[in-house]
Design a protein around this motif. Structure first.
Motif, mmCIF file in Angstrom:
data_model
loop_
_atom_site.group_PDB
_atom_site.id
_atom_site.type_symbol
_atom_site.label_atom_id
_atom_site.label_comp_id
_atom_site.label_asym_id
_atom_site.label_seq_id
_atom_site.Cartn_x
_atom_site.Cartn_y
_atom_site.Cartn_z
ATOM 1 N N HIS A 1 0.828 -1.218 0.000
ATOM 2 C CA HIS A 1 0.000 0.000 0.000
ATOM 3 C C HIS A 1 0.859 1.263 0.000
ATOM 4 N N SER A 2 1.878 1.294 0.882
ATOM 5 C CA SER A 2 2.721 2.498 0.982
ATOM 6 C C SER A 2 3.473 2.758 -0.318
ATOM 7 N N LEU A 3 4.042 1.716 -0.905
ATOM 8 C CA LEU A 3 4.808 1.910 -2.134
ATOM 9 C C LEU A 3 3.900 2.278 -3.301
ATOM 10 N N SER A 4 2.718 1.674 -3.375
ATOM 11 C CA SER A 4 1.810 1.993 -4.476
ATOM 12 C C SER A 4 1.364 3.444 -4.434
ATOM 13 N N GLU A 5 1.207 3.981 -3.223
ATOM 14 C CA GLU A 5 0.818 5.389 -3.099
ATOM 15 C C GLU A 5 1.925 6.321 -3.563
ATOM 16 N N ALA A 6 3.163 5.865 -3.519
ATOM 17 C CA ALA A 6 4.301 6.719 -3.898
ATOM 18 C C ALA A 6 4.635 6.639 -5.376
ATOM 19 N N LEU A 7 4.063 5.662 -6.095
ATOM 20 C CA LEU A 7 4.389 5.506 -7.515
ATOM 21 C C LEU A 7 3.614 6.516 -8.359
ATOM 22 N N PRO A 8 4.289 7.151 -9.334
ATOM 23 C CA PRO A 8 3.630 8.195 -10.142
ATOM 24 C C PRO A 8 2.825 7.631 -11.313
ATOM 25 N N LEU A 9 1.800 6.848 -11.011
ATOM 26 C CA LEU A 9 0.923 6.297 -12.049
ATOM 27 C C LEU A 9 -0.512 6.692 -11.747
ATOM 28 N N PRO A 10 -1.311 6.970 -12.776
ATOM 29 C CA PRO A 10 -2.689 7.453 -12.532
ATOM 30 C C PRO A 10 -3.684 6.361 -12.159
#
Length: 811
Positions: free
Chosen positions: A371-380
């Motif tokens: 969850h934490s890493l997915s929130e930091a990834l710059p994808l829409p």
């Protein structure tokens, strides 16, 4: 303390490590467990402190107690009864515990022995003991009867007992330890199925029903899917890895997606979630749908082989469903810890297995970090962020395990997982399972669905074929030391924290710094321990064959021959899915464990099967810079196959020039003596005969050359005194004549020969000649692989096996 089970699990892992170092008796750990529980409880009661330390100590002592207790009770009840009976057949009575597996002319199962007949009377064992049994099927009728052998059937049969073999080469699979951790200390061989007498059949045992369902499911898969796909589907849906074609399995392993060919946690999660949601859509309440899935859960676990990932996923899913029923909070990390502790208490040895470690480490990391890493990834797109984050975390966690256990890793593994895992887990698995259900009543619909699944599987195979062919980023890695693993864990946490925004005011510098540190550590792993202070020569035990690996201190690698493989034609019902291949089972694991990225020179002394049979897989898996072979034309289909693979890989082939000493590395030279271009004789006499000189130490390799070649060389070549002779042709009486030994005057002789081979090698007269000249003899049939370290002109020998192991019965 929100997650006491997680702390207990960490303590258990520490205890598992500690018990291997200390070797204390079970009583010590039990006393420690009582003291930690009582003392920690009292401290917490008085001051409300110390709960974390208490739980850690309780978990540590509990693990040590459990493992030490199992180690103390590992004795075999069969050993004192059969010791001294050699290889004679002994009648036994027992119950078949496992699903019998029929592979060509072999039937294998685990028999829990209850009674043994010795000295004319039956002896009941003080405790029933499992034995791994292999029965040789000699006729078609026996092969058909083998399909009717059922689990939980009590039988009487004569067996020849033997201890499981020890590993005979560095990095070889330790089959003896593997079986011992499952309570099996003996192998039993039956010569025929006709002498096996059923005493009682448990037709109505519930496990028989599940095993029967598994067998019928396999038959449905064979009927629905084409032969090239059916094996893959049996692996994906039923966990039958042995049914997967070898080429497909190898491609998947190369790309790091081998987990797709067995039942993984993701498969179980998708199927259970699909079943739960499907039942709710059909009108069931949440509670009833959860109960139905809970009831089906243990059946599915047994049906798919009860592997660690399946059990872990099933336990977690069961806990989530129970939490749903009782409307409690669903803490996935605590559920994972509880399933971990349950499996470790049942069999603590599982913690040392690669699959067990991977499944729990990756799952824990995914729960904590996705969850934490997915929130930091710059994808829409949220789904894309979740998928990419999960893939990155899984690959980062699995990388050190791949180094330690498998000694190889593809840098394209993350891309292969990103592309193919969703297809298999979200498409092939649920649709394949639906085709099995539809086949029970609607064959046409099942066939249509199977056709769609076949297209998916072929698409994945096409993609893996292309990635393997175009993949320049697959490397072998030597197992890194503990300090490197600790640094990897720290740098990975730093990298994760930096990319998840833990350093708010200096995000970019920390992200760059953490990534540079992480990549630098990988570069260190790639180059560490290449070469060394000594040159190492390893005469591998490839059974009745030859393979020698020379690793110079600067990292130059020479492989001389590659061992053989079993190409005996077994037609129809006798054909086995697995057969011996020295290249795959001995040479490759050794090369990977040594961190050998490429072979500088591959020498083919001549074209006999026992020398080049294993070269095929070596050339396919590890880059080879050049091949050296004799000038003879290709004569056998096996040699033609090997040379075609070498040509396809664009590897240059050289024929050595005789008589000239050539420097091939610092302090290493070689000189070829035989054969010349005019040689057109028996194949063994066409063997390359050459001298390797390493820092003044001379080693002679004569291949399979016999007395005619020895006589010719003694006549026309001035041979020097040598330090080590690789005895020709496995010690056959056709060579190693007395004049040859008197001229060479070797100090040591290495004989590469198969244990109890059918040729009687080495010949007694050859051994006598060597002993007469007072030459120290080293034999792979008795000592396993022979490693020789050469440094400053001195030789140090290190046989892999020590003669006279107390566990081995006297032959």
């Amino acid at each position: 303390m929100k997650r006491p089970l997680v702390v207990l699990s960490v303590g258990w892992m520490l205890g598992s490590i500690l018990v291997g170092w200390c070797g204390l008796p079970p009583l010590v750990y039990f006393v420690g467990f009582v003291i930690a529980l009582a003392g920690g409880g009292w401290i917490y009661y008085q001051w409300r402190k110390g709960i974390v330390v208490t739980l850690l100590m309780v978990g540590l002592c509990a693990a040590g107690w459990r493992i030490a207790w199992m180690e103390a009770h590992q004795s075999s009840a069969i050993t004192p009864l059969i010791r001294g009976h050699g290889t004679q057949m002994v009648p036994v009575v027992g119950t078949i515990r496992s699903l019998p597996e029929r592979d060509g002319d072999r039937l294998q199962f685990v028999l829990v022995v209850d009674r043994i007949r010795l000295g004319g009377k039956w002896h009941r064992l003080p405790k029933r003991e499992p034995v791994q049994v292999t029965v040789i099927l000699s006729t078609l009728r026996e092969w058909q009867q083998a399909g009717q052998v059922e689990p939980y059937q009590t039988v009487k049969m004569p067996l020849t007992f033997s201890p499981p073999p020890l590993p005979r080469n560095p990095a070889a699979f330790d089959y003896r330890t593997y079986l011992a951790h499952r309570g099996i200390h003996w192998l039993g061989e039956g010569k025929s199925l006709s002498v096996m007498r059923p005493l009682a059949v448990a037709h109505y045992h519930p496990m028989n029903w599940v095993y029967g369902m598994r067998q019928r499911s396999g038959e449905v898969i064979e009927r629905l899917y084409p032969p090239a796909i059916a094996g893959v589907m049996r692996g994906i849906l039923l966990g039958e890895r042995k049914a997967v074609p070898e080429r497909v399995e190898q491609d998947y392993a190369t790309l790091g997606i081998i987990h797709l060919l067995s039942i993984s946690g993701l498969h179980v999660s998708v199927l259970l979630a699909g079943g739960y949601i499907g039942l709710k859509r059909l009108g069931m309440t949440r509670e009833k749908a959860a109960i139905v899935v809970l009831v089906c859960l243990p059946v599915y676990v047994i049906l798919t082989g009860m592997g660690a990932p399946v059990i872990r996923s099933a336990l977690m899913a069961g806990m989530v469903l129970l939490a749903t029923l009782w409307r409690h909070h669903r803490d996935l990390l605590s559920f994972l810890a509880l399933s971990f502790l349950g499996q470790c208490v049942w069999n603590p040895y599982q913690l040392g297995e690669a699959g067990f470690q991977l499944t729990y480490a990756i799952t824990a990391a995914l729960i904590v970090g996705t969850h934490s890493l997915s929130e930091a990834l710059p994808l829409p797109w949220s789904w894309a962020r979740q998928m990419l984050a999960g893939t990155m975390i899984a690959q980062g966690v699995s990388l050190p395990f791949s180094f330690v256990h498998f000694h190889e890793y593809s840098l394209l593994s993350w891309l292969a997982n990103l592309l193919f895992v969703p297809v298999v887990s979200l498409g092939v698995t649920p649709l394949g399972m639906m085709s099995l259900f539809l086949a029970q009543g609607w064959e046409t619909g099942a066939a249509w669905l199977a056709h769609l699944v076949t297209m998916f599987v072929k698409g994945v195979e096409w993609g893996t074929d292309w990635m393997v062919w175009a993949n320049p980023l697959h490397f072998t890695w030597q197992a890194p030391p503990v300090w490197w693993l600790a640094c990897y864990a720290l740098f990975s946490l730093y990298l994760f924290a930096a990319w998840c925004g833990a350093f708010r005011h200096t995000v970019v510098p920390h992200r760059i710094c953490s990534l540079v540190c992480w990549l630098a550590l990988l570069c260190v792993a790639a180059v560490m321990q290449e070469g060394g202070s000594a040159t190492r020569v390893t005469f591998l035990d490839v059974s009745q064959g030859d393979c020698t690996v020379i690793e110079t201190k600067t990292g130059h690698v020479i492989v001389i021959d590659g061992g053989g493989r079993d190409i005996r034609e077994r037609r129809g019902w006798q054909a086995r899915k697995t057969s011996f291949d020295a290249g795959k089972q001995v040479v490759l694991p050794f090369l990977k464990a040594q961190g050998i990225h490429q072979i500088d020179t591959l020498v083919m002394t001549h074209g006999d099967l026992d020398h080049i049979g294993g070269i095929q897989v070596i050339v396919e898996r590890i880059p080879v810079k050049r091949v050296v072979r004799n000038p003879s034309s290709v004569q056998t289909p096996m040699e033609q196959e090997v040379m075609e693979t070498i040509r396809r890989r664009a590897i240059p082939v050289y024929v050595p020039r005789l008589g000239r000493s050539v420097t091939i590395d610092e302090g290493v030279e070689w000189q070829f003596y035989h054969p010349g271009m005019e040689s057109r004789r028996e194949r063994n006499e066409d063997s390359l005969v050459f001298l390797v000189t390493i820092e003044g130490v001379r080693l002679l390799f004569p291949g399979d050359a016999g007395s005619p070649t020895e006589t010719e060389l003694l006549r026309r070549v001035r041979l020097p005194d040598i330090h080590l002779l690789k005895v020709a042709h496995h010690g056959s009486r056709s060579g190693t004549q007395a004049e040859w030994l008197k001229t060479l005057r070797p100090e040591h002789a290495v004989i590469s020969v198969g244990e109890r081979n059918r040729y009687g090698h080495p010949a007694p007269e050859v051994i006598q000649r060597l002993q007469r000249e007072r030459i120290h003899i080293w034999r792979t049939d008795r000592q396993g692989a022979i490693q020789v370290e050469i440094e400053d002109g001195r030789l140090r020998f290190a046989p892999f096996l020590k003669i006279g192991s107390p566990f081995d019965m006297k032959k």
